[in-house]
Scaffold this motif. Structure first.
Motif, PDB file in Angstrom:
ATOM      1  N   GLU A 323       1.299  -1.399  -0.233  1.00  0.00           N
ATOM      2  CA  GLU A 323       0.076  -0.111   0.067  1.00  0.00           C
ATOM      3  C   GLU A 323       1.093   1.382   0.239  1.00  0.00           C
ATOM      4  O   GLU A 323       0.472   2.036  -0.544  1.00  0.00           O
ATOM      5  CB  GLU A 323      -1.273  -0.235   1.447  1.00  0.00           C
ATOM      6  N   THR A 324       1.998   1.300   0.474  1.00  0.00           N
ATOM      7  CA  THR A 324       2.489   2.175   0.493  1.00  0.00           C
ATOM      8  C   THR A 324       3.428   1.940  -0.781  1.00  0.00           C
ATOM      9  O   THR A 324       4.046   3.458  -0.705  1.00  0.00           O
ATOM     10  CB  THR A 324       4.254   2.277   2.091  1.00  0.00           C
ATOM     11  N   CYS A 325       3.235   1.628  -1.461  1.00  0.00           N
ATOM     12  CA  CYS A 325       4.245   1.938  -2.814  1.00  0.00           C
ATOM     13  C   CYS A 325       2.945   2.383  -3.508  1.00  0.00           C
ATOM     14  O   CYS A 325       3.470   2.698  -4.722  1.00  0.00           O
ATOM     15  CB  CYS A 325       5.235   0.393  -2.972  1.00  0.00           C
ATOM     16  N   ARG A 326       1.665   1.561  -3.795  1.00  0.00           N
ATOM     17  CA  ARG A 326       0.673   1.885  -4.169  1.00  0.00           C
ATOM     18  C   ARG A 326       0.936   3.571  -4.365  1.00  0.00           C
ATOM     19  O   ARG A 326       0.433   4.763  -4.611  1.00  0.00           O
ATOM     20  CB  ARG A 326      -0.494   1.416  -4.155  1.00  0.00           C
ATOM     21  N   ALA A 327       0.831   4.523  -3.180  1.00  0.00           N
ATOM     22  CA  ALA A 327       0.578   5.339  -2.271  1.00  0.00           C
ATOM     23  C   ALA A 327       1.704   6.048  -2.902  1.00  0.00           C
ATOM     24  O   ALA A 327       1.988   7.753  -3.667  1.00  0.00           O
ATOM     25  CB  ALA A 327       0.498   5.950  -1.486  1.00  0.00           C
ATOM     26  N   MET A 328       2.997   5.893  -3.355  1.00  0.00           N
ATOM     27  CA  MET A 328       4.236   6.799  -3.986  1.00  0.00           C
ATOM     28  C   MET A 328       4.357   6.523  -5.387  1.00  0.00           C
ATOM     29  O   MET A 328       4.001   7.684  -5.614  1.00  0.00           O
ATOM     30  CB  MET A 328       5.690   5.854  -3.451  1.00  0.00           C
ATOM     31  N   ASN A 329       3.361   5.813  -6.308  1.00  0.00           N
ATOM     32  CA  ASN A 329       3.018   5.858  -7.627  1.00  0.00           C
ATOM     33  C   ASN A 329       2.175   6.615  -7.286  1.00  0.00           C
ATOM     34  O   ASN A 329       2.194   7.782  -8.745  1.00  0.00           O
ATOM     35  CB  ASN A 329       2.775   3.947  -8.046  1.00  0.00           C
ATOM     36  N   GLU A 330       1.017   6.987  -7.095  1.00  0.00           N
ATOM     37  CA  GLU A 330      -0.028   7.878  -7.022  1.00  0.00           C
ATOM     38  C   GLU A 330       0.734   9.402  -6.787  1.00  0.00           C
ATOM     39  O   GLU A 330       0.736  10.336  -7.732  1.00  0.00           O
ATOM     40  CB  GLU A 330      -0.941   8.025  -6.124  1.00  0.00           C
ATOM     41  N   LEU A 331       2.000   9.539  -5.995  1.00  0.00           N
ATOM     42  CA  LEU A 331       2.789  10.992  -6.008  1.00  0.00           C
ATOM     43  C   LEU A 331       3.795  11.184  -7.212  1.00  0.00           C
ATOM     44  O   LEU A 331       4.105  12.001  -7.556  1.00  0.00           O
ATOM     45  CB  LEU A 331       3.500  11.015  -4.645  1.00  0.00           C
ATOM     46  N   PHE A 332       3.669  10.170  -7.560  1.00  0.00           N
ATOM     47  CA  PHE A 332       4.860   9.512  -8.518  1.00  0.00           C
ATOM     48  C   PHE A 332       4.074  10.375 -10.044  1.00  0.00           C
ATOM     49  O   PHE A 332       5.679  11.305 -10.650  1.00  0.00           O
ATOM     50  CB  PHE A 332       5.634   8.239  -8.911  1.00  0.00           C
ATOM     51  N   ALA A 333       2.715   9.881 -10.010  1.00  0.00           N
ATOM     52  CA  ALA A 333       2.777  10.254 -11.546  1.00  0.00           C
ATOM     53  C   ALA A 333       1.761  12.286 -11.078  1.00  0.00           C
ATOM     54  O   ALA A 333       1.774  12.651 -12.458  1.00  0.00           O
ATOM     55  CB  ALA A 333       1.071   9.007 -11.821  1.00  0.00           C
ATOM     56  N   LEU A 334       1.621  12.444  -9.979  1.00  0.00           N
ATOM     57  CA  LEU A 334       0.915  13.159  -9.756  1.00  0.00           C
ATOM     58  C   LEU A 334       2.350  14.292 -10.180  1.00  0.00           C
ATOM     59  O   LEU A 334       2.281  15.630 -10.798  1.00  0.00           O
ATOM     60  CB  LEU A 334       1.137  14.194  -8.788  1.00  0.00           C
ATOM     61  N   ALA A 335       4.205  14.249  -9.433  1.00  0.00           N
ATOM     62  CA  ALA A 335       4.640  14.633  -9.948  1.00  0.00           C
ATOM     63  C   ALA A 335       5.610  15.227 -11.098  1.00  0.00           C
ATOM     64  O   ALA A 335       5.326  16.229 -11.664  1.00  0.00           O
ATOM     65  CB  ALA A 335       6.061  14.985  -9.134  1.00  0.00           C
ATOM     66  N   MET A 336       4.898  14.224 -11.639  1.00  0.00           N
ATOM     67  CA  MET A 336       5.747  13.754 -13.213  1.00  0.00           C
ATOM     68  C   MET A 336       5.006  14.961 -14.392  1.00  0.00           C
ATOM     69  O   MET A 336       5.656  15.054 -15.314  1.00  0.00           O
ATOM     70  CB  MET A 336       5.736  12.511 -13.807  1.00  0.00           C
ATOM     71  N   GLN A 337       3.496  14.074 -13.768  1.00  0.00           N
ATOM     72  CA  GLN A 337       1.926  15.058 -14.833  1.00  0.00           C
ATOM     73  C   GLN A 337       1.570  16.526 -14.974  1.00  0.00           C
ATOM     74  O   GLN A 337       1.312  17.021 -15.349  1.00  0.00           O
ATOM     75  CB  GLN A 337       0.969  14.163 -14.781  1.00  0.00           C
ATOM     76  N   HIS A 338       2.146  17.274 -13.754  1.00  0.00           N
ATOM     77  CA  HIS A 338       2.493  18.479 -13.081  1.00  0.00           C
ATOM     78  C   HIS A 338       3.550  18.688 -12.574  1.00  0.00           C
ATOM     79  O   HIS A 338       3.187  19.409 -11.474  1.00  0.00           O
ATOM     80  CB  HIS A 338       1.038  17.952 -12.381  1.00  0.00           C
ATOM     81  N   PRO A 339       4.298  19.023 -13.127  1.00  0.00           N
ATOM     82  CA  PRO A 339       5.931  19.459 -12.382  1.00  0.00           C
ATOM     83  C   PRO A 339       5.845  21.049 -12.432  1.00  0.00           C
ATOM     84  O   PRO A 339       5.730  21.387 -11.495  1.00  0.00           O
ATOM     85  CB  PRO A 339       6.864  19.379 -13.910  1.00  0.00           C
ATOM     86  N   GLU A 340       4.659  22.132 -12.878  1.00  0.00           N
ATOM     87  CA  GLU A 340       4.591  23.264 -12.396  1.00  0.00           C
ATOM     88  C   GLU A 340       3.991  23.092 -10.773  1.00  0.00           C
ATOM     89  O   GLU A 340       3.961  24.580 -10.526  1.00  0.00           O
ATOM     90  CB  GLU A 340       3.671  24.051 -13.221  1.00  0.00           C
ATOM     91  N   ASP A 341       3.263  22.224 -10.527  1.00  0.00           N
ATOM     92  CA  ASP A 341       2.481  22.193  -9.411  1.00  0.00           C
ATOM     93  C   ASP A 341       3.717  21.871  -8.437  1.00  0.00           C
ATOM     94  O   ASP A 341       4.242  21.136  -8.057  1.00  0.00           O
ATOM     95  CB  ASP A 341       1.379  20.964  -9.294  1.00  0.00           C
ATOM     96  N   ARG A 342       4.347  22.908  -7.428  1.00  0.00           N
ATOM     97  CA  ARG A 342       4.891  22.799  -6.516  1.00  0.00           C
ATOM     98  C   ARG A 342       4.291  22.960  -5.149  1.00  0.00           C
ATOM     99  O   ARG A 342       4.823  22.821  -4.068  1.00  0.00           O
ATOM    100  CB  ARG A 342       5.837  24.318  -6.369  1.00  0.00           C
ATOM    101  N   SER A 343       2.938  22.388  -5.431  1.00  0.00           N
ATOM    102  CA  SER A 343       2.201  21.842  -3.471  1.00  0.00           C
ATOM    103  C   SER A 343       3.113  20.344  -3.086  1.00  0.00           C
ATOM    104  O   SER A 343       3.508  19.902  -4.001  1.00  0.00           O
ATOM    105  CB  SER A 343       0.939  22.294  -3.143  1.00  0.00           C
TER     106      SER A 343
END
Length: 363
Positions: A323-343
């Motif tokens: 479950e930890t890695c699934r959550a990490m994957n969610e954040l990986f995708a968010l960071a890569m798809q929206h690099p302009e989002d600094r939150s």
């Protein structure tokens, strides 16, 4: 090839996974049935089904009712991940080495199952927990455990310009990074529901002064107070690990020093590493955790193949690495798809309680 039915499903699963990779089957292709797989390896249908289910759980295959099992489309992107951690440990015994690395190995194994390319970048403790910035340059994303974060490492990670995802247990740090954190509070109702009334409890909390273990101790203390346990009935015992010790030697020595003082108490230990030595020491003194005292630990290493005793013994709190890695994957995708989002996003995952012989009536 004949595989022992008792443990064969993991081996069969690994062989099937390799076969799928070698054949480069595209998504949607049907794979061998459980019945044919059982016949191929001369095992029961139950074992063959478990082997296939293992790959379903890993997201490699999927089942379609009435049709069979198929290769899942790899919808998640594959990233080049730089994991900042320890490549190796120079310790006195192989068991200590296994204890020290098991949690990180489980996380890295889960990340690789997601078909990411993972490179471990050595954290140098001699230079304040730094890494070589050059080793981060070819990565898409950098990740690390929260226990590794120092002021020096934080500066290097921020200067890299890479998205950073930090995972850990019990606490979210004040860092400008995405984080995945398991929450101790999620299983506390079950823990305290199995203990005597708060006014009758005598709690002893054994912890080292490292950030992660100390935070577990603080969270347990807060949960005890919320449930009405008087502060005067809660005792903190700070522990210091000898050089090269992951906790077992410290736990053993603590058992010698406290011994009979723990009888009749409820003892919360912030690491299974320490608990293994503590239980061994108490048993040699004729003190039986689970009967003479209630011992609750943290890490649940025994669910992951760490065999400190002849059989799993520790009543322990754990968290799902999957479950930890699934959550990490969610954040990986968010960071890569929206690099302009600094939150910075925080995802919390629950902990669970595994009841065994040392406490909470698990005998």
């Amino acid at each position: 090839m004949i595989v022992q039915d008792k443990t064969g499903y993991r081996e069969i699963s690994a062989l099937l996974k390799k076969e799928l990779a070698d054949q480069c089957l595209e998504s949607g292709r049907q794979v061998i049935s459980a019945r044919k797989l059982a016949k191929r390896y001369n095992v029961s249908l139950l074992t063959a089904n478990k082997a296939i289910n293992n790959l379903v759980e890993d997201g490699i295959l999927y089942r379609k009712q009435g049709s069979g099992t198929f290769v899942r489309e790899n919808s998640a992107a594959n990233y080049r991940i730089a994991y900042c951690g320890h490549k190796q440990f120079i310790l006195g015994a192989p068991m200590d080495r296994a204890m020290q690395t098991i949690s990180e190995d489980l996380i890295l194994d889960e990340l690789q199952k997601q078909r990411h390319t993972v490179k471990t970048v050595q954290v140098n403790d001699d230079t304040g927990g730094t890494v070589n910035p050059v080793e981060l340059e070819d990565a898409d994303i950098v990740t690390t455990m929260n226990g590794y974060i120092t002021d020096e490492l934080q500066k290097i990670l921020r200067a890299s310009g890479k998205p950073v995802v930090v995972y850990g247990v019990s606490y979210a740090g004040p860092w400008p990074f995405h984080q995945v954190v398991s929450t101790l509070s999620s299983c506390m109702d079950e823990v305290f529901g199995r203990l005597p009334a708060p006014e009758k409890l005598d709690l002893v909390i054994l912890t080292t002064k490292y950030c992660d273990t100390m935070q577990r101790a603080v969270e347990f203390f807060k949960e005890a107070r919320l449930r009405g346990v008087p502060t005067a009935k809660i005792r903190f015992v700070p522990l210091v690990l000898p050089n090269g010790d992951s906790g077992r030697l410290c736990g053993y020595q603590t058992g010698i020093e406290l011994g009979r003082d723990l009888v009749g108490k409820t003892v919360f230990v912030t690491s299974d590493f320490i608990s293994t030595g503590l239980v061994e020491s108490l048993q040699k003194q004729g003190i039986r955790p689970g009967s003479d005292l209630q011992l609750i630990s943290f890490d649940d290493l025994e669910s992951h193949g760490f065999a400190a005793f002849e059989e799993p013994m520790l009543t322990s709190i754990g968290y799902s690495h999957r479950e930890t890695c699934r959550a990490m994957n969610e954040l990986f995708a968010l960071a890569m798809q929206h690099p302009e989002d600094r939150s910075c996003r925080l995802i919390k995952i629950p902990t669970y309680l595994k009841i065994r012989k040392t406490g909470l009536n698990g005998q």
